[in-house]
Design a protein around this motif. Structure first.
Motif, short mmCIF file in Angstrom:
data_model
loop_
_atom_site.label_atom_id
_atom_site.label_comp_id
_atom_site.label_asym_id
_atom_site.label_seq_id
_atom_site.Cartn_x
_atom_site.Cartn_y
_atom_site.Cartn_z
N THR A 29 0.92 -1.27 0.14
CA THR A 29 -0.40 0.03 0.13
C THR A 29 0.97 0.99 -0.06
OG1 THR A 29 -1.75 1.01 1.53
CG2 THR A 29 -0.18 -0.36 2.54
N VAL A 30 0.02 2.45 -0.67
CA VAL A 30 0.84 3.48 -0.26
C VAL A 30 -0.37 4.64 0.10
CG1 VAL A 30 2.44 2.91 -1.71
CG2 VAL A 30 0.56 3.76 -3.01
N ALA A 31 -0.01 5.51 0.53
CA ALA A 31 -0.85 6.21 0.92
C ALA A 31 -0.06 8.11 0.49
CB ALA A 31 -1.59 6.22 1.80
N LYS A 32 -1.02 9.00 0.37
CA LYS A 32 -1.15 10.23 0.55
C LYS A 32 -1.55 11.53 1.35
CE LYS A 32 0.70 13.81 -2.73
NZ LYS A 32 0.77 14.65 -4.38
N LEU A 33 -1.27 11.96 1.96
CA LEU A 33 -2.12 13.11 2.57
C LEU A 33 -2.30 14.22 1.58
CD1 LEU A 33 -3.48 13.88 5.26
CD2 LEU A 33 -1.29 15.03 6.14
N LEU A 34 -3.47 14.49 1.00
CA LEU A 34 -4.10 15.29 0.73
C LEU A 34 -4.89 16.79 1.27
CD1 LEU A 34 -5.66 13.42 -2.06
CD2 LEU A 34 -4.04 14.58 -2.40
N TYR A 35 -5.25 16.24 2.34
CA TYR A 35 -5.29 17.70 3.44
C TYR A 35 -5.47 17.49 4.59
CZ TYR A 35 -8.51 21.51 5.17
OH TYR A 35 -8.71 22.35 6.18
N GLY A 36 -5.13 17.97 5.51
CA GLY A 36 -5.00 17.82 7.04
C GLY A 36 -4.88 18.77 8.09
N ASP A 37 -4.52 19.00 9.09
CA ASP A 37 -3.83 19.37 10.06
C ASP A 37 -3.51 19.16 11.16
OD1 ASP A 37 -2.19 20.84 11.57
OD2 ASP A 37 -4.05 22.13 11.66
N LEU A 48 -8.00 14.06 4.47
CA LEU A 48 -8.21 13.14 3.33
C LEU A 48 -6.79 13.18 3.00
CD1 LEU A 48 -10.48 13.20 0.52
CD2 LEU A 48 -9.97 14.78 -0.15
N VAL A 49 -7.12 11.38 2.84
CA VAL A 49 -6.35 10.98 2.21
C VAL A 49 -6.32 10.01 1.25
CG1 VAL A 49 -4.67 9.06 2.59
CG2 VAL A 49 -5.00 10.52 4.48
N LEU A 50 -4.91 9.97 -0.30
CA LEU A 50 -5.01 9.39 -0.64
C LEU A 50 -4.16 7.92 -1.18
CD1 LEU A 50 -5.76 8.35 -3.62
CD2 LEU A 50 -4.45 9.62 -4.41
N ALA A 51 -5.60 6.86 -1.26
CA ALA A 51 -4.29 5.04 -0.85
C ALA A 51 -4.99 4.32 -1.53
CB ALA A 51 -5.25 4.92 0.45
N LYS A 52 -3.70 3.42 -2.12
CA LYS A 52 -3.76 2.81 -3.46
C LYS A 52 -3.03 1.53 -2.61
CE LYS A 52 -2.39 1.42 -8.17
NZ LYS A 52 -1.56 1.15 -8.81
N PHE A 53 -3.91 0.32 -2.90
CA PHE A 53 -3.66 -1.32 -2.67
C PHE A 53 -3.36 -1.92 -3.28
CE2 PHE A 53 -6.40 1.46 1.01
CZ PHE A 53 -5.51 1.08 2.19
N GLY A 54 -2.72 -3.36 -3.08
CA GLY A 54 -2.27 -3.98 -4.70
C GLY A 54 -2.72 -4.70 -4.57
N LEU A 147 3.44 -0.84 -7.09
CA LEU A 147 2.69 0.29 -7.02
C LEU A 147 3.75 1.83 -6.13
CD1 LEU A 147 1.03 -0.88 -3.52
CD2 LEU A 147 0.46 -0.25 -5.13
N ALA A 148 4.32 2.94 -6.91
CA ALA A 148 5.05 3.88 -7.29
C ALA A 148 4.57 4.67 -6.19
CB ALA A 148 5.63 4.78 -8.30
N PRO A 149 5.66 5.44 -5.14
CA PRO A 149 4.67 6.22 -4.24
C PRO A 149 4.18 7.30 -4.82
CG PRO A 149 7.57 5.45 -3.77
CD PRO A 149 7.05 4.58 -5.18
N TYR A 150 3.46 7.98 -3.80
CA TYR A 150 2.63 8.71 -4.23
C TYR A 150 3.95 10.67 -4.09
CZ TYR A 150 -2.06 7.04 -4.81
OH TYR A 150 -3.23 6.36 -4.84
N ARG A 151 3.74 11.21 -4.97
CA ARG A 151 4.13 12.74 -5.32
C ARG A 151 3.29 14.15 -4.20
NH1 ARG A 151 9.00 10.65 -8.04
NH2 ARG A 151 7.98 9.75 -9.23
#
Length: 151
Positions: A29-37, A48-54, A147-151
């Motif tokens: 899995t890879v994930a990226k925080l799109l919005y949050g404090d 808001l988190v974007l996550a991808k699971f193989g 799965l490449a890491p999100y940028r």
């Protein structure tokens, strides 16, 4: 499990403690925080988190301390007999255990929470961990390629 600045380390029982070293090497899995404090914690903010699971990734049964709304962007996931496909979503209330398995092409989800930080707890059974670790052993190499890491 994916980690973002909002997700504090989960509470682990004995089966999870034993499985976690091998599970975490799977990199399914890879994930990226799109919005949050994260500084605002559970008492304020949104996240808001974007996550991808193989493909065929087994997300262990777990719960979070806050409600979460999921929206599937691509692929599909299986929650028992229920298949959630791209364009569909589901809601998980705080403290409700759940898990899922990514479909044959994996799954990409948006995770919406009315909190900027939260706790989690693993609820997976020993038999569940056996299935999860079997999937890690079977798909680890493919996950590394897909799965490449999100940028």
């Amino acid at each position: 499990m994916h980690a973002t600045p909002m997700q504090r380390p989960p509470k682990l029982d004995r089966p999870a403690l034993e499985a976690m070293p091998e599970f975490s090497t799977g990199k399914g899995t890879v994930a990226k925080l799109l919005y949050g404090d994260p500084e605002r914690g559970e008492e304020g903010g949104m996240s808001l988190v974007l996550a991808k699971f193989g493909a065929h990734f087994h997300l262990p049964r777990h719960s979070h301390s806050v409600d979460c709304l999921y929206y599937v962007l691509a692929g599909e996931l299986h929650m028992g007999r229920r298949v959630v496909k791209a364009g569909d979503g589901f809601f998980v209330p705080a403290h409700a255990p759940y898990g899922y398995v990514a479909g044959p092409e994996g799954v990409e989800v948006l995770e919406f929470r009315a909190a900027s930080a939260y706790d989690s707890q693993i609820h997976e059974s020993p038999a569940g961990w056996a299935r999860i670790l079997d999937a890690v052993r079977t798909h680890r190499a493919a996950w590394a390629e897909e799965l490449a890491p999100y940028r």
